[in-house]
Structure formats: C-alpha cells, structure tokens
Design a protein around this motif. Structure first.
Motif, mmCIF file in Angstrom:
data_model
loop_
_atom_site.group_PDB
_atom_site.id
_atom_site.type_symbol
_atom_site.label_atom_id
_atom_site.label_comp_id
_atom_site.label_asym_id
_atom_site.label_seq_id
_atom_site.Cartn_x
_atom_site.Cartn_y
_atom_site.Cartn_z
ATOM 1 N N ASP A 7 -44.845 100.390 27.541
ATOM 2 C CA ASP A 7 -46.871 100.367 26.860
ATOM 3 C C ASP A 7 -46.486 100.394 25.099
ATOM 4 O O ASP A 7 -46.781 99.501 24.185
ATOM 5 C CB ASP A 7 -48.497 100.703 27.054
ATOM 6 N N VAL A 8 -45.827 101.297 24.714
ATOM 7 C CA VAL A 8 -45.205 101.615 23.315
ATOM 8 C C VAL A 8 -43.613 100.948 23.166
ATOM 9 O O VAL A 8 -43.018 101.662 23.650
ATOM 10 C CB VAL A 8 -45.431 103.105 22.982
ATOM 11 N N THR A 22 -36.826 87.200 32.602
ATOM 12 C CA THR A 22 -37.430 86.140 34.137
ATOM 13 C C THR A 22 -38.301 86.570 34.486
ATOM 14 O O THR A 22 -39.525 86.285 36.022
ATOM 15 C CB THR A 22 -35.902 85.890 35.572
ATOM 16 N N TRP A 23 -37.645 88.148 35.027
ATOM 17 C CA TRP A 23 -39.497 88.870 35.356
ATOM 18 C C TRP A 23 -40.533 88.203 35.044
ATOM 19 O O TRP A 23 -41.392 88.605 35.255
ATOM 20 C CB TRP A 23 -39.062 89.998 35.481
ATOM 21 N N HIS A 24 -40.248 88.141 33.446
ATOM 22 C CA HIS A 24 -41.904 88.929 32.354
ATOM 23 C C HIS A 24 -42.049 86.882 32.557
ATOM 24 O O HIS A 24 -43.254 87.346 32.794
ATOM 25 C CB HIS A 24 -40.274 88.907 31.109
ATOM 26 N N ILE A 25 -41.714 85.933 32.729
ATOM 27 C CA ILE A 25 -42.083 84.646 33.005
ATOM 28 C C ILE A 25 -42.497 85.079 34.450
ATOM 29 O O ILE A 25 -43.714 84.086 34.118
ATOM 30 C CB ILE A 25 -40.704 84.114 32.993
ATOM 31 N N TRP A 29 -46.871 84.303 33.865
ATOM 32 C CA TRP A 29 -47.375 82.964 34.663
ATOM 33 C C TRP A 29 -47.913 83.072 35.820
ATOM 34 O O TRP A 29 -49.392 82.915 36.234
ATOM 35 C CB TRP A 29 -46.422 82.072 35.523
ATOM 36 N N THR A 30 -47.800 84.473 36.871
ATOM 37 C CA THR A 30 -48.742 85.209 37.495
ATOM 38 C C THR A 30 -50.173 85.171 36.742
ATOM 39 O O THR A 30 -51.018 85.170 37.525
ATOM 40 C CB THR A 30 -48.041 85.891 38.100
ATOM 41 N N THR A 31 -49.924 86.308 35.632
ATOM 42 C CA THR A 31 -51.278 86.633 35.566
ATOM 43 C C THR A 31 -52.430 85.620 34.314
ATOM 44 O O THR A 31 -53.159 85.393 34.836
ATOM 45 C CB THR A 31 -50.819 87.966 33.498
ATOM 46 N N ARG A 44 -49.822 95.334 36.545
ATOM 47 C CA ARG A 44 -47.761 94.964 36.272
ATOM 48 C C ARG A 44 -46.580 95.149 37.124
ATOM 49 O O ARG A 44 -45.642 94.474 37.605
ATOM 50 C CB ARG A 44 -47.921 95.351 34.863
ATOM 51 N N GLU A 45 -47.120 96.483 37.646
ATOM 52 C CA GLU A 45 -46.660 97.347 38.652
ATOM 53 C C GLU A 45 -45.886 96.585 40.006
ATOM 54 O O GLU A 45 -45.478 96.102 40.695
ATOM 55 C CB GLU A 45 -46.662 98.734 38.650
ATOM 56 N N GLU A 46 -47.263 95.380 40.487
ATOM 57 C CA GLU A 46 -46.872 94.239 41.545
ATOM 58 C C GLU A 46 -46.260 93.285 41.405
ATOM 59 O O GLU A 46 -46.085 92.899 42.242
ATOM 60 C CB GLU A 46 -48.665 93.835 41.960
ATOM 61 N N ILE A 47 -45.577 93.288 39.887
ATOM 62 C CA ILE A 47 -45.071 91.823 39.776
ATOM 63 C C ILE A 47 -43.718 92.145 40.622
ATOM 64 O O ILE A 47 -42.548 93.278 39.214
ATOM 65 C CB ILE A 47 -45.344 91.283 38.920
ATOM 66 N N GLU A 48 -43.097 91.885 41.369
ATOM 67 C CA GLU A 48 -41.483 92.379 42.127
ATOM 68 C C GLU A 48 -40.805 91.360 40.862
ATOM 69 O O GLU A 48 -41.150 90.329 41.251
ATOM 70 C CB GLU A 48 -41.698 93.012 43.439
#
Length: 122
Positions: A7-8, A22-25, A29-31, A44-48
């Motif tokens: 977060d920082v 690719t995780w960030h995409i 996108w999911t969010t 965020r931790e749920e997006i694997e």
C-alpha cells in the motif's frame, strides 16, 4: 498465487514483472467489472494469479468476455462512479470504462517493453 502488493510504494520502486503486470490487469479489470455490475468488490488478496501462460490467457479471456457482456447490458454509463476515483471527483461509469482501456494499454505496453528488454539480452 496472491500478489506482492504494498500500500506504500517502496523506494526504489522495483521493476514490475510480466507475472505482476498480468495479475494487475486481472485485478483491475475484475474490480471494474464488479463496480459495473454493482456486485461485491473482491478483496485484492482474493484475486489470484493463475501461474501459466495458458491459464493466464484463459483467465483474462474470461474476464474480457464477462466485461463485454456487462457493457452490452448496462444502462448506467451516465451514472456516477466511485472507481477508481473518489465519488466527489464527478466521474461516470463511462469514464471508468474508458479508464479500464487506459490501464489495459499501459500494462500491455509495459509487458511489451519487458519482452523487448529480455530479447535484447539474448
């Protein structure tokens, strides 16, 4: 696999990897999709991250198809959106949708640059 995320922002900022991008995409996108559909926003931790080229391609393809379906069905484009900006910023769902495209282009170009650098070393 959960993401490395702070977060920082660390100093110096580490170079992103293709895996992280690719995780960030997928996370972004999911969010955005959850905001568009007005469903629960996943933590965020749920997006694997799926972990292989094939599974990443399928994962992002599934998100893309869900995004297209949700966009075609929405009548909310003129409504206010609180993602990714604060509610008081006055942006709309249409702005959020355009932001998804901007974020996708940015991340894909970063992946492309990493591939160019990798190939240049070999």
């Amino acid at each position: 696999m959960p993401p490395d995320f702070s977060d920082v922002e660390p100093t110096p900022v580490p170079a992103p990897t293709i895996a992280w991008l690719t995780w960030h995409i997928g996370w972004w996108w999911t969010t955005a999709l959850a905001h568009l559909k007005q469903t629960d926003i996943p933590a965020r931790e749920e997006i694997e991250w799926p972990g292989t080229c094939t599974s990443i391609t399928e994962w992002l393809g599934d998100i893309h198809e869900a995004w297209r379906t949700a966009l075609a069905a929405t009548d909310r484009l003129d409504e206010r959106s609180a993602f990714p900006w604060p509610e008081e910023a006055g942006h709309t769902v249409a702005d959020m949708c355009a932001g998804v495209n901007i974020e996708l282009m940015k991340n894909v170009s970063e992946i492309g640059q990493l591939l160019i650098l990798r190939r240049a070393r070999h």
